[in-house]
Design a protein around this motif. Structure first.
Motif, PDB file in Angstrom:
ATOM      1  N   ILE A   1       0.799  -1.273  -0.218  1.00 17.07           N
ATOM      2  CA  ILE A   1       0.093   0.016  -0.070  1.00 17.07           C
ATOM      3  C   ILE A   1       0.921   1.220  -0.004  1.00 17.07           C
TER       4      ILE A   1
ATOM      5  N   GLY B   1     -12.463   7.342  -2.241  1.00 15.86           N
ATOM      6  CA  GLY B   1     -12.469   6.016  -2.766  1.00 15.86           C
ATOM      7  C   GLY B   1     -12.388   5.050  -1.709  1.00 15.86           C
ATOM      8  N   ALA B   2     -12.892   5.427  -0.339  1.00 14.17           N
ATOM      9  CA  ALA B   2     -12.996   4.462   0.503  1.00 14.17           C
ATOM     10  C   ALA B   2     -14.463   4.445   0.893  1.00 14.17           C
TER      11      ALA B   2
ATOM     12  N   SER C   1     -12.273  -1.235  -2.879  1.00 15.63           N
ATOM     13  CA  SER C   1     -11.258  -0.465  -3.342  1.00 15.63           C
ATOM     14  C   SER C   1      -9.877  -0.589  -2.670  1.00 15.63           C
TER      15      SER C   1
ATOM     16  N   THR D   1      -8.885   1.056  -0.494  1.00 16.09           N
ATOM     17  CA  THR D   1      -8.148   2.359   0.165  1.00 16.09           C
ATOM     18  C   THR D   1      -8.174   2.233   1.516  1.00 16.09           C
TER      19      THR D   1
ATOM     20  N   VAL E   1      -8.040   5.152   4.303  1.00 15.55           N
ATOM     21  CA  VAL E   1      -8.081   6.720   4.769  1.00 15.55           C
ATOM     22  C   VAL E   1      -7.813   6.862   6.051  1.00 15.55           C
TER      23      VAL E   1
ATOM     24  N   LYS F   1      -4.254   9.225   2.530  1.00 12.90           N
ATOM     25  CA  LYS F   1      -4.759   8.072   1.744  1.00 12.90           C
ATOM     26  C   LYS F   1      -3.813   7.091   1.282  1.00 12.90           C
TER      27      LYS F   1
ATOM     28  N   ASN G   1      -3.376   3.700  -1.049  1.00  9.07           N
ATOM     29  CA  ASN G   1      -3.955   2.687  -2.168  1.00  9.07           C
ATOM     30  C   ASN G   1      -3.225   1.728  -2.442  1.00  9.07           C
TER      31      ASN G   1
ATOM     32  N   PRO H   1      -5.892  -3.257  -8.845  1.00 10.83           N
ATOM     33  CA  PRO H   1      -5.236  -3.711  -7.668  1.00 10.83           C
ATOM     34  C   PRO H   1      -4.664  -5.268  -7.461  1.00 10.83           C
TER      35      PRO H   1
ATOM     36  N   THR I   1      -7.345  -6.570  -2.889  1.00  9.32           N
ATOM     37  CA  THR I   1      -8.150  -5.701  -1.925  1.00  9.32           C
ATOM     38  C   THR I   1      -8.651  -6.467  -0.636  1.00  9.32           C
TER      39      THR I   1
END
Length: 88
Positions: free
Chosen positions: A3, A28-29, A50, A52, A54, A69, A71, A81, A84
């Motif tokens: 990440i 995106g979360a 996603s 993601t 945060v 953030k 990703n 990705p 996930t």
């Protein structure tokens, strides 16, 4: 799963917060899972599909700040990705 985190500029962070609401979808979360650190006063929110993450600073709950953030790294072949939360 790797990440990569990035710091959100203050103006972008401010745009995500309105009275009583932190707009996680804008970064995106989808708030699949959240955890709060009482020691550090940070809220960590993870998007399930996603991946993601945060990070929100709640040291002053009347002025929450989205500070970072993360990703999941993308597969260069597919652009999706590698993994996930739902696939972990």
């Amino acid at each position: 799963m790797a990440i990569t985190f990035s710091v959100l500029p203050q103006n972008e962070s401010n745009a995500l917060v309105s009275p009583g609401l932190i707009n996680m979808g804008a970064v995106g979360a989808n708030a699949e899972s959240s955890a709060y650190s009482t020691l550090h006063r940070y809220l960590y929110t993870v998007g399930g599909s996603s991946g993601t993450i945060v990070v929100t600073d709640l040291s002053d709950p009347t002025k929450p700040k989205v500070v970072a953030k993360g990703n999941p790294d993308l597969n260069p072949s597919t652009g999706t990705p590698f993994q996930t939360l739902q696939s972990a």
